[in-house]
Design a protein around this motif. Sequence first.
Motif, PDB file in Angstrom:
ATOM      1  N   LEU A   1       1.012  -1.451  -0.157  1.00  0.00           N
ATOM      2  CA  LEU A   1       0.126  -0.605   0.303  1.00  0.00           C
ATOM      3  C   LEU A   1       1.536   1.190  -0.283  1.00  0.00           C
ATOM      4  O   LEU A   1      -0.001   2.111  -0.836  1.00  0.00           O
ATOM      5  CB  LEU A   1      -1.147   0.107   1.201  1.00  0.00           C
ATOM      6  N   GLU A   2       1.992   0.895   0.798  1.00  0.00           N
ATOM      7  CA  GLU A   2       2.648   2.625   0.927  1.00  0.00           C
ATOM      8  C   GLU A   2       3.171   3.022  -0.346  1.00  0.00           C
ATOM      9  O   GLU A   2       3.852   4.038  -0.421  1.00  0.00           O
ATOM     10  CB  GLU A   2       3.807   2.025   2.265  1.00  0.00           C
ATOM     11  N   SER A   3       3.049   2.085  -1.206  1.00  0.00           N
ATOM     12  CA  SER A   3       4.270   2.387  -2.890  1.00  0.00           C
ATOM     13  C   SER A   3       3.552   3.192  -3.447  1.00  0.00           C
ATOM     14  O   SER A   3       3.542   3.534  -4.324  1.00  0.00           O
ATOM     15  CB  SER A   3       4.393   0.985  -3.048  1.00  0.00           C
ATOM     16  N   PHE A   4       2.057   2.925  -3.030  1.00  0.00           N
ATOM     17  CA  PHE A   4       0.938   4.066  -4.049  1.00  0.00           C
ATOM     18  C   PHE A   4       0.553   5.592  -3.794  1.00  0.00           C
ATOM     19  O   PHE A   4      -0.480   5.817  -4.258  1.00  0.00           O
ATOM     20  CB  PHE A   4      -0.809   3.026  -3.939  1.00  0.00           C
ATOM     21  N   LEU A   5       1.131   5.470  -2.586  1.00  0.00           N
ATOM     22  CA  LEU A   5       1.186   7.375  -1.525  1.00  0.00           C
ATOM     23  C   LEU A   5       1.751   8.134  -2.855  1.00  0.00           C
ATOM     24  O   LEU A   5       0.759   8.944  -3.069  1.00  0.00           O
ATOM     25  CB  LEU A   5       2.123   6.964  -0.502  1.00  0.00           C
ATOM     26  N   PRO A   6       2.489   8.255  -4.100  1.00  0.00           N
ATOM     27  CA  PRO A   6       2.334   8.671  -4.477  1.00  0.00           C
ATOM     28  C   PRO A   6       1.402   9.568  -5.626  1.00  0.00           C
ATOM     29  O   PRO A   6       1.312  10.565  -6.408  1.00  0.00           O
ATOM     30  CB  PRO A   6       3.704   8.618  -5.397  1.00  0.00           C
ATOM     31  N   ALA A   7       0.546   8.764  -5.615  1.00  0.00           N
ATOM     32  CA  ALA A   7      -0.719   8.878  -6.517  1.00  0.00           C
ATOM     33  C   ALA A   7      -1.530   9.411  -6.269  1.00  0.00           C
ATOM     34  O   ALA A   7      -2.392  10.391  -6.582  1.00  0.00           O
ATOM     35  CB  ALA A   7      -1.432   7.228  -6.658  1.00  0.00           C
TER      36      ALA A   7
END
Length: 144
Positions: free
Chosen positions: A37-43
């Motif tokens: 989940l954390e890897s999608f924060l830039p979105a």
Amino acid sequence: MEPILALLTAKDTKEALAAFKELEANCLAEPIYADTLESFLPALTAENSCGRGRAFKFFAINARWDSQAVIEKHLTDILGILDDSKAPTLRQCIPYLTYLAEAKPELIPIICEKLDSLALDQYKESMQSLIRRDIEKVLSEFNC
């Protein structure tokens, strides 16, 4: 992960909407992205508002699988979408707060506080009343 990130931040097209609906159904059914989940924060900071909105919805629908408390750690950024300059984005995101509240009821007071503090004067008057109605519906569901 890259194709999903691209989908979340894509321009608002019929194809992107259809692909997101499929992603949404998959995420509601199983914990596909629970560990990443954390890897999608830039979105959440996508250039276009529809991308930011889809990112918010992505986190909301994945809240039930968030065993690493990514949402709690980044709640300010996630709820920050509710301050979006585009009224349609805000209106599309408000109903998804239900997923967040069902998965993490301890966040309901924070969500209610955020909804109560939204500055709606930045939107057209006609949109303000619609947004207020959306907010009131969610607040009543959450007993705020």
